[in-house]
Design an enzyme around this catalytic site. Sequence first.
Site, PDB file in Angstrom:
ATOM      1  N   HIS A 112      26.505  28.569  -1.414  1.00 23.36           N
ATOM      2  CA  HIS A 112      25.392  28.549  -0.474  1.00 23.36           C
ATOM      3  C   HIS A 112      25.732  27.658   0.720  1.00 23.36           C
ATOM      4  CE1 HIS A 112      21.274  27.928   1.025  1.00 23.36           C
ATOM      5  NE2 HIS A 112      20.985  29.048   0.391  1.00 23.36           N
ATOM      6  N   TYR A 143      11.091  29.345   4.134  1.00 20.81           N
ATOM      7  CA  TYR A 143      10.897  27.951   4.547  1.00 20.81           C
ATOM      8  C   TYR A 143       9.425  27.587   4.358  1.00 20.81           C
ATOM      9  CZ  TYR A 143      15.430  28.393   6.963  1.00 20.81           C
ATOM     10  OH  TYR A 143      16.749  28.586   7.270  1.00 20.81           O
ATOM     11  N   PHE A 187      16.751  32.628   6.291  1.00 21.69           N
ATOM     12  CA  PHE A 187      17.539  31.693   7.100  1.00 21.69           C
ATOM     13  C   PHE A 187      17.050  31.557   8.541  1.00 21.69           C
ATOM     14  CE2 PHE A 187      20.584  32.863   3.719  1.00 21.69           C
ATOM     15  CZ  PHE A 187      20.843  31.603   3.223  1.00 21.69           C
TER      16      PHE A 187
END
Length: 228
Positions: free
Chosen positions: A186, A66, A77
């Site tokens: 995904h 991220y 994640f």
Amino acid sequence: MAMITNDWLPALQEEFKKPYYKELYQFVQKEYSTAVVYPPADDIFNALHLTPLKDVKVLILGQDPYHNVGQAHGLCFSVKPDVDIPPSLENIYKELQEDLGCYIPDNGYLVKWAEQGVLMLNTVLTVRAHQANSHQGRGWEQFTDAIIHAVNAQDRPIVYMLWGRPAQSKIPMLTNPKHLILKAPHPSPLSAYRGFFGCKHFSQANEFLKEHGIEPIDWQIENKKQEK
């Protein structure tokens, strides 16, 4: 970069001697000294620190950390406890609720999974702030391929959860007949409805582990804010 000290070190030490890794190391050092880069430098190898090679039961493969403030901490994640849950992780939680009846927690901090043997690996381990994929093609892919090869070499049942085409491009590396490969689109909002929802990867993984006498994963992430 915090040094690797557990059993990943002997599995990866040859990589540290290769020319590509020296170039990668120099590049990453320069990026951290001249730009805002995520995750924090001491968190780059958290996936390896939290999940020793001997303990790996499941490998979840992400792509890029991220790239917004305070999110990345070295696990694909996952975000730090006080950060909003990203859309892909929201969809993972929805699938967990449908598949195993897990309630949807108030945070996206997935260290509990890592501590149970879920290796949560991005294929690229650093990124410039607000510049997705900015550290692709610099050598991280070769290093994380070495991690995947080390997992593939483990002579025991292991589950791979490969979501989306980039993750599934690693399938030719996965040659161990004792291992289980699970594929789905995904979980991002763009593709989750094409087959991630309903894939039942979490129950399939646990059933596979139990069939082989291995403790299954407790996928429930607890609420951070306890009810008063």
